[in-house]
Design an enzyme around this catalytic site. Structure first.
Site, PDB file in Angstrom:
ATOM      1  N   HIS A  72       0.841  -1.190   0.000  1.00 12.21           N
ATOM      2  CA  HIS A  72       0.000   0.000   0.000  1.00 12.21           C
ATOM      3  C   HIS A  72       0.879   1.244   0.000  1.00 12.21           C
ATOM      4  CE1 HIS A  72      -4.124  -1.623   1.559  1.00 12.21           C
ATOM      5  NE2 HIS A  72      -3.620  -2.358   0.590  1.00 12.21           N
ATOM      6  N   TYR A 200      -9.501   5.517   7.150  1.00 14.72           N
ATOM      7  CA  TYR A 200      -9.706   5.886   8.550  1.00 14.72           C
ATOM      8  C   TYR A 200     -10.767   6.974   8.581  1.00 14.72           C
ATOM      9  CZ  TYR A 200      -5.304   3.523   9.785  1.00 14.72           C
ATOM     10  OH  TYR A 200      -4.304   2.594   9.980  1.00 14.72           O
ATOM     11  N   PRO A 292      -4.601   0.336  18.443  1.00 17.31           N
ATOM     12  CA  PRO A 292      -4.349  -0.191  17.097  1.00 17.31           C
ATOM     13  C   PRO A 292      -4.427   0.847  15.991  1.00 17.31           C
ATOM     14  CG  PRO A 292      -6.535  -0.811  17.841  1.00 17.31           C
ATOM     15  CD  PRO A 292      -5.861  -0.169  19.011  1.00 17.31           C
ATOM     16  N   LYS A 296       0.939  -0.241  15.083  1.00 18.31           N
ATOM     17  CA  LYS A 296       2.307  -0.325  15.562  1.00 18.31           C
ATOM     18  C   LYS A 296       2.612  -1.537  16.437  1.00 18.31           C
ATOM     19  CE  LYS A 296       3.579   3.201  13.386  1.00 18.31           C
ATOM     20  NZ  LYS A 296       4.228   2.892  12.106  1.00 18.31           N
ATOM     21  N   TYR A 384       3.903   6.569  10.018  1.00 15.83           N
ATOM     22  CA  TYR A 384       3.042   5.446   9.657  1.00 15.83           C
ATOM     23  C   TYR A 384       3.851   4.324   8.996  1.00 15.83           C
ATOM     24  CZ  TYR A 384      -1.251   3.071   8.256  1.00 15.83           C
ATOM     25  OH  TYR A 384      -2.273   2.165   8.118  1.00 15.83           O
TER      26      TYR A 384
END
Length: 389
Positions: A72, A200, A292, A296, A384
Site C-alpha cells: 500500500h 480511517y 491499534p 504499531k 506510519y
C-alpha cells in the site's frame, strides 16, 4: 534440558526472535502455554512496516508475504464527508504491506518446524527463576510432567497478560498507562474491500476503519462504548452503522456479507520500564501496548526483537555486554515515539465522549492543518511507514 536463550511465548515476537537467534547460531527453546492451533486462531492486525518485512526476509520467512501481501502506497482519512489521501510513497519514499499477523505467525511456525528447532506448546505453569543472577532457569509442566529448562537468558515475549512481566518485582517496574473511553468492535468477512487502500473515518457518530486481509477478505472496525456486548451486534446492525460513518459514495460501494468473526477490544496505551531485569528481557506486548490506530503493535515487537537479537549475538560472538546493557534504552526510545504517534492518531480520528466544545474545535483545527500542510502530512507518513531501527 539446557539452551542458551529461553523464549516465553510463541506469538510473532517470540517466533521472530527465535529465527533471528537461530540465524546467528544461538540455540533457543520457545515455551508457549497455548496450543499451536489456538495461537493461529487469534485474529490480529496486519499492516507491516518495511523494517518488519526486511526482518522476515532476513530469516527466510518472506516468500509468501511477497506473493500474497498487498503493498500500500497510501491510505485515506475521512472526515466532514470527504476523503483525503495520505501519499505514503510520495511523502516518505516507503510503503506498508497488508499481510495478516496470523499469516506471519504461520510462516514463522512452519519455518521453525522445518529447521527442527524446539517449541513446546501447551506448557503449563511456566515459572521464571533466578533471572537476577548468573544461572536463570524456567520450570513448566509438559503433559503433566515437571520440566526444567536451564539457560543463559530469558526473553519474555508472552504478551500483556503473560508470566514474564508478572515475574518482575513491582518495585523494579515503572508503568505508564492511558486507558481510552471506548473500544473497537471488529468484523471479519469474506467480501472484497470497499477500497484498495485503508480508510480511517472520523465522523460525528464515531471512528470507523475499513481495512482488509486480502483482495477477497475484509476487516472492518467501529468505535463503540466499553459497555457494548458483541452479542448485541448482529451483522445487519454492524453493516448499517458502518455505512452511516462513511461518505455516501463509499457507503454505496460497500459489499456486505456474513461475518466470520466479531470481537470487541478496549484501547489502551501502556509502557513498562525498564525492559531488562538482569538476564530477563521483555519484548513486544509484554512491555508495551499501543492502540491499534497506528498499526504499531506487531511492528514494535519486531524492532524489539531486532535490538535484542543484535545484543545477544554481540554477547556470544564478541563477549561484549554493551548491546545487552543498551537494550532497554534503545528499545524504549523507539517505543515512546510509536506510543506518541498512536496516541496522536487516535486523538485525531476518534470521537471522545468527554470532549468539551474547546476539545472538539481543537480536533477540527488539527485535521484542517494536517490536510493543508505538506510538512504535517510528511510527518504522518514517516511515522506510519515506520521510523528507522
Amino acid at each position: 534440558m539446557r539452551t542458551q536463550v529461553a523464549i516465553i511465548g510463541a506469538g510473532p515476537a517470540g517466533l521472530l526472535l527465535g529465527q533471528l537467534l537461530h540465524a546467528a547460531g544461538i540455540d533457543n527453546v520457545i515455551l508457549e502455554q497455548r496450543s499451536g492451533d489456538y495461537v493461529l486462531s487469534r485474529i490480529r492486525a496486519g499492516v507491516l512496516e518495511s523494517g518488519t518485512v526486511r526482518l522476515l526476509d532476513a530469516v527466510g520467512a518472506g516468500a509468501r508475504l511477497h506473493a500474497e501481501g498487498l503493498p500500500h502506497d497510501g491510505f485515506d482519512l475521512l472526515f466532514d464527508g470527504a476523503r483525503h489521501r495520505i501519499d505514503l510513497a510520495g511523502l516518505s519514499g516507503k510503503h506498508v504491506t497488508v499481510y495478516g499477523q496470523t499469516e506471519v505467525t504461520r510462516d514463522l511456525m512452519e519455518l521453525r518446524a522445518g529447521q527442527g528447532a524446539l517449541t513446546v506448546y501447551e506448557a503449563e505453569k511456566v515459572a521464571l527463576h533466578d533471572f537476577d543472577g548468573d544461572a536463570p532457569y524456567v520450570t513448566y509442566l509438559d503433559r503433566g510432567e515437571q520440566k526444567r529448562l536451564d539457560c543463559d537468558f530469558i526473553a519474555g515475549c508472552d504478551g500483556y497478560h503473560g508470566v514474564s512481566r508478572a515475574s518482575v518485582p513491582s518495585r523494579a517496574l515503572k508503568t505508564f498507562e492511558r486507558v481510552y473511553p471506548f473500544g473497537w468492535l471488529g468484523l471479519l468477512a469474506d467480501v472484497p474491500p470497499v477500497s484498495h487502500e485503508l480508510i480511517y473515518a472520523g465522523e460525528e457518530r464515531g471512528f470507523a476503519l475499513c481495512s482488509m486481509r486480502s483482495n477477497s477478505r475484509s476487516r472492518y472496525y467501529l468505535q463503540c462504548a466499553l459497555n457494548e456486548r458483541v452479542d448485541d451486534w448482529s451483522d445487519e446492525r454492524f453493516w448499517a452503522e458502518l455505512r452511516r460513518r462513511l461518505d455516501p459514495a463509499t457507503a454505496e460501494a460497500l459489499v456486505t456479507g456474513p461475518s466470520l468473526e466479531k470481537s470487541l477490544a478496549p484501547l489502551r496505551s501502556f509502557v513498562a520500564e525498564p525492559m531488562r531485569f538482569g538476564r530477563l528481557f521483555l519484548a513486544g506486548d509484554a512491555a508495551h501496548i499501543v492502540p491499534p490506530t497506528g498499526a504499531k503493535g506487531l511492528n514494535l515487537a519486531a524492532s524489539d526483537v531486532h535490538y535484542l537479537s543484535e545484543a545477544l549475538r554481540e554477547h556470544y560472538a564478541e563477549r561484549s555486554s554493551a548491546g545487552i546493557d543498551a537494550y532497554s534504552t534503545r528499545a524504549l526510545a523507539r517505543v515512546w515515539k510509536a506510543e506518541r504517534f498512536s496516541w496522536w492518531l487516535t486523538g485525531l480520528m476518534h470521537h471522545f465522549p468527554d470532549h468539551d466544545g474547546f476539545g472538539g474545535r481543537i480536533q477540527q483545527a488539527e485535521r484542517a492543518y494536517l490536510i493543508s500542510s505538506p510538512a504535517a502530512m510528511t510527518a504522518l507518513a514517516e511515522n506510519y511507514v515506520g521510523l528507522p531501527f
